[in-house]
Enzyme design. Structure first.
Site, mmCIF file in Angstrom:
data_model
loop_
_atom_site.group_PDB
_atom_site.id
_atom_site.type_symbol
_atom_site.label_atom_id
_atom_site.label_comp_id
_atom_site.label_asym_id
_atom_site.label_seq_id
_atom_site.Cartn_x
_atom_site.Cartn_y
_atom_site.Cartn_z
ATOM 1 N NE ARG A 269 -3.088 -7.983 -3.940
ATOM 2 C CZ ARG A 269 -3.702 -7.847 -3.237
ATOM 3 N NH1 ARG A 269 -4.164 -8.189 -1.981
ATOM 4 N NH2 ARG A 269 -5.885 -8.542 -3.603
ATOM 5 C CG HIS B 228 -2.256 -0.742 1.337
ATOM 6 N ND1 HIS B 228 -1.713 -2.142 2.210
ATOM 7 C CD2 HIS B 228 -3.083 -1.282 0.391
ATOM 8 C CE1 HIS B 228 -3.276 -2.527 2.352
ATOM 9 N NE2 HIS B 228 -3.732 -1.958 1.142
ATOM 10 C CE LYS C 141 -13.462 -6.502 3.261
ATOM 11 N NZ LYS C 141 -12.067 -5.696 2.957
ATOM 12 C CB SER D 217 -4.355 -6.071 4.893
ATOM 13 O OG SER D 217 -3.952 -4.894 4.171
#
Length: 157
Positions: A90, A17, A41, A128
Site C-alpha cells: 500500500r 486484498h 494475534k 484490516s
C-alpha cells in the site's frame, strides 16, 4: 504451470486484498490465498470464519484456492510446490517490512521468489486494522470490505 501464494491474516479480508487476489489470478495459473494462523494475534474472526469469508468473496474467481497455514511461509511454499509469493503493498512503509521478509525467505530458501504488487490507489490507505477500528466506533465501512464481512462484523459486535 505457475502457482502463487498470497499469504496474510485477512482479519477481515478487505477490498484491497480482493484487488490483489483478482489481479494475481489474471497472471498465475493458480493463486492460493493462505490464511495465517498466528498465535501471537487476537483476531476478530476465527481461522475458519476468515477462510469462509474469503471463499465467499472469491467465489467468482475460478483459479483461486483458500488454504490455512502456520509456521514458516517458506516451508509452506516448498510443501505446496509454489513458484511465487505475492505481497501486496500500500505504501513505502509496507515495502520496508515486506522487503525484509522477502530477503529472509530468500535466505531460508534460495528458490523462493517474491512478487510485490501495489494495490489500486483507491485502496492504498486500507487495512484490516483500520476497518475494524472504524467499524467499532460506528463509522461506515461500505465499499471497503465485501458485504458479507459487514454482516459478520455486525453479528460479532
Amino acid at each position: 504451470m505457475k502457482n502463487a501464494v498470497y499469504p496474510g491474516s485477512f482479519d477481515p479480508i478487505t477490498n484491497g486484498h480482493l484487488d490483489v487476489i483478482k489481479r494475481s489470478a489474471k497472471i498465475f495459473d493458480k493463486v492460493i490465498v493462505a490464511v495465517l494462523n498466528n498465535p501471537n494475534k487476537n483476531p476478530m474472526f476465527s481461522l475458519e470464519e476468515r477462510v469462509e469469508l474469503i471463499k465467499y468473496a472469491t467465489a467468482d474467481v475460478e483459479n483461486v484456492e483458500i488454504h490455512c497455514f502456520s509456521g514458516l511461509l517458506v516451508d509452506y511454499v516448498k510443501e505446496k510446490k509454489i513458484d511465487v509469493i505475492i505481497k501486496g503493498l500500500r505504501a513505502v512503509s509496507d515495502f520496508e517490512y515486506e522487503f525484509q521478509m522477502a530477503l529472509m525467505n530468500k535466505k531460508l530458501d534460495e528458490d523462493v521468489e517474491t512478487l510485490f504488487m501495489t494495490t489500486s490507489s483507491k485502496y492504498s490507505y486500507l487495512s484490516s486494522s483500520i476497518v475494524k477500528e472504524v467499524f467499532k466506533f460506528g463509522g461506515c465501512i461500505k465499499g471497503l470490505v465485501p458485504e458479507i464481512v459487514i454482516e459478520k462484523m455486525r453479528s460479532k459486535l
